[in-house]
Design a protein around this motif. Structure first.
Motif, short mmCIF file in Angstrom:
data_model
loop_
_atom_site.label_atom_id
_atom_site.label_comp_id
_atom_site.label_asym_id
_atom_site.label_seq_id
_atom_site.Cartn_x
_atom_site.Cartn_y
_atom_site.Cartn_z
N SER A 46 0.06 48.23 -22.13
CA SER A 46 0.66 48.01 -20.81
C SER A 46 -0.28 48.41 -19.68
CB SER A 46 1.97 48.80 -20.68
OG SER A 46 2.94 48.34 -21.60
N GLN A 47 -1.30 49.20 -19.97
CA GLN A 47 -2.24 49.64 -18.94
C GLN A 47 -3.41 48.68 -18.76
OE1 GLN A 47 -3.32 53.51 -20.48
NE2 GLN A 47 -1.72 54.54 -19.29
N ILE A 94 2.72 42.56 -16.56
CA ILE A 94 2.36 43.66 -17.47
C ILE A 94 2.52 43.26 -18.93
CG2 ILE A 94 2.94 45.99 -18.21
CD1 ILE A 94 1.45 45.96 -15.60
N PRO A 109 -3.55 46.99 -15.03
CA PRO A 109 -3.89 47.96 -13.98
C PRO A 109 -5.33 48.47 -14.09
CG PRO A 109 -1.70 48.42 -14.82
CD PRO A 109 -2.28 47.36 -15.70
N LEU A 110 -5.79 48.77 -15.31
CA LEU A 110 -7.16 49.25 -15.47
C LEU A 110 -8.18 48.16 -15.15
CD1 LEU A 110 -6.84 51.43 -18.72
CD2 LEU A 110 -6.92 52.19 -16.34
N SER A 138 0.64 55.27 -13.33
CA SER A 138 -0.32 56.00 -14.16
C SER A 138 -1.76 55.60 -13.82
CB SER A 138 -0.04 55.73 -15.63
OG SER A 138 -1.02 56.30 -16.45
N ALA A 139 -1.99 54.30 -13.56
CA ALA A 139 -3.34 53.83 -13.26
C ALA A 139 -3.85 54.40 -11.95
CB ALA A 139 -3.36 52.30 -13.22
N ALA A 192 -7.75 50.59 -23.05
CA ALA A 192 -6.45 51.13 -22.64
C ALA A 192 -5.77 51.84 -23.80
CB ALA A 192 -5.56 50.01 -22.11
N SER A 204 -2.62 52.42 -23.92
CA SER A 204 -1.43 51.60 -24.11
C SER A 204 -1.74 50.20 -23.61
CB SER A 204 -0.26 52.19 -23.33
OG SER A 204 0.80 51.26 -23.22
N ALA A 206 3.19 51.87 -15.64
CA ALA A 206 1.80 51.49 -15.90
C ALA A 206 0.95 51.58 -14.63
CB ALA A 206 1.74 50.08 -16.48
#
Length: 503
Positions: A304-305, A64, A308-309, A151-152, A300, A302, A148
């Protein structure tokens, strides 16, 4: 809600949770003794130690935080790759020696070594407090990684993180170091599968690495602040000091030493220093995921995302769920080891030393288990109190603190020339100056610009603080030796450093 990804994620999460509780029966021993609960009886061989230490060091930070920095700032994020390469030759010289002394005297923590080496409880306390506090943001970084991926998937609120936290706390409490050691095997296999698939599939879908780097070079200058795909000359010092400082700090963290001390022999430690660079190859690929996210047009909120995205966009939902599980488990393993290491420090070097000198081994273990829960709560508080633009800043903040233990732990391992009081004052000066530099950025960055001799150079605050620390230690040692001040007692002998030296 992505139900397919969620289902796959839950299946693997439940699987490792069960493993965490089963681990209490693995290599059965009395977990009411601190050495068994906190070091697994020092019985791990080469393979288990490799998975444990690898799982300890290559964490949500890897999957991440590093790609997030690449996604947001660009080439500066690559500093994580050279630092995890140069660290192993350095510590191949240090850790086998450290393991020998710890084994010979039954040391569980680095502070145990300091007290034995210098006979100084105050210096030992300083090292223990530094280790505990430096571990907090590192655990917080793992929880950020879990946030992260949760949330994704599409799950809102903090309750999933709280549930994961409770589960982690329970199996850490019951199984000790055996739990993350067993889970680390599964976690590392999942991460390697995810990395291999990512480096093959995503570049094929995006038109190759040439297009990925071109797209990143176009996108990064539009960021606020702007990033670069290639380091600019102004970034050289920052890049170099971040890499070198992170390398010096890595194996001085309590969780890293806990993994090393759990090895069964000096030979196991040496083998692992030779084998662990295999993880650095994977890290180099993972870092590129940040550029892949830019090329894929991931937007994203953030940084940090970003990964995952990217997974959701480029992979089928079921494999995205598999990757999310790998990242989440990659956060749980080190978080467990870190909380165990911090609780070992508190129990052995604070509680037993100052509050319960006659505490039995069972009493020690009971206190350590409770403290391991409190450490996780502290990490949650850190997330709420010190939000960072880049998750990797959490690791860098811990590094500023842990670097100030280098003179006592590394130099003290080879010589007692440095005066114990000089080491303590140098530590204090380094800590205060490091926090001051971090504070001047509004606690948002660990990069600090020094103005010297009419010029300026920006670099990692941890290195600047360490340089000042060492200067203070050397100067004060010369003064104290000139005044013939006592340097405490040494419980170790020269032969202790060469236990199993032939191995």
């Amino acid at each position: 809600m992505n139900w397919t990804a969620f289902a796959v994620f839950i299946i693997f999460f439940i699987f490792v949770t069960v493993l965490g509780f089963i681990a209490a029966r693995w290599r059965r021993a009395d977990l009411n003794h601190l050495e068994e609960w906190g070091l697994a009886g020092r019985r791990f061989g080469t393979l288990i130690t490799w998975f444990l230490v690898g799982g300890d060091l290559y964490t949500a930070y890897t999957f991440i935080a590093v790609p997030a920095l690449m996604y947001g700032a660009g080439a500066l994020g690559f500093y994580a790759v050279p630092y995890t390469i140069v660290v192993y030759p350095m510590f191949l010289l240090i850790l086998p020696r450290f393991w020998s002394v710890a084994k010979q005297h039954g040391y569980v923590t680095a502070s145990d070594f300091i007290e034995g080496r210098f006979g100084d409880k105050l210096l030992s306390l300083a090292i223990a407090l530094t280790g505990i506090v430096a571990t907090m943001p590192y655990i917080a970084l793992q929880l950020t990684g879990m946030q992260a991926v949760i949330s994704a998937i599409g799950i809102g609120g903090d309750w999933p993180l709280i549930i994961a936290f409770i589960i982690l706390a329970l199996y850490t409490y019951t199984s000790g170091l055996r739990a993350p050691a067993m889970i680390a095997v599964v976690k590392d296999l999942m991460i390697y599968i995810t990395v291999i698939v990512s480096v093959i599939v995503i570049p094929m879908k995006l038109g190759g690495f040439g297009h990925i780097f071109h797209a990143a070079a176009v996108a990064l200058p539009t960021h606020n602040p702007p990033g670069t795909a290639i380091l600019s000359p102004k970034q050289y010092a920052t890049y170099g000091t971040l890499a070198f400082g992170s390398a010096l700090a890595l194996f001085l963290y309590p969780h890293a030493l806990t993994g090393v001390f759990s090895a069964s022999s000096r030979r196991v430690v040496k083998r692992n220093m030779a084998l662990l660079p295999a993880y650095s190859f994977a890290l180099g690929i993972v870092a590129l995921l940040g550029f892949m996210a830019l090329a894929a047009g991931v937007h994203a909120k953030s940084t940090s995302q970003a990964v995952p995205l990217l997974f959701l966009k480029e992979f089928p939902s079921w494999f995205a769920g598999f990757g999310f599980a790998a990242i989440a488990i990659g956060a749980l393993v080190p978080a467990a080891i870190m909380s165990i290491a911090a609780s070992n420090l508190f129990t052995r070097n604070i509680y037993k030393t100052y509050f319960a000198k006659g505490a039995s081994s069972e009493h020690e273990a009971r206190v350590a288990k409770i403290v391991s829960l409190l450490v996780k709560v502290g990490a949650l508080i850190f997330i709420l109190g010190f939000p960072q633009q880049y998750a990797i800043s959490m690791q860098q903040v811990g590094g500023i603190l842990i670097l100030q233990t280098v003179p006592a732990l590394v130099l003290g391992l080879y010589t007692r020339w440095f005066h114990r009081r000089a080491l303590l004052i140098g530590w204090l000066v380094g800590i205060v100056y490091g926090i001051y530099m971090w504070g001047t950025t509004g606690y948002k960055s660990t990069t600090y610009t020094l103005h010297l001799f009419g010029g300026s150079v920006a670099g990692y605050a941890g290195i600047w603080a360490l340089v000042l620390n060492v200067v203070v230690v050397v100067v004060l040692t010369l003064l104290f030796r000139a005044a013939n001040l006592s340097n405490g007692s040494d419980q170790t002998s020269h032969s202790d450093y060469h236990v199993e030296a032939s191995l």
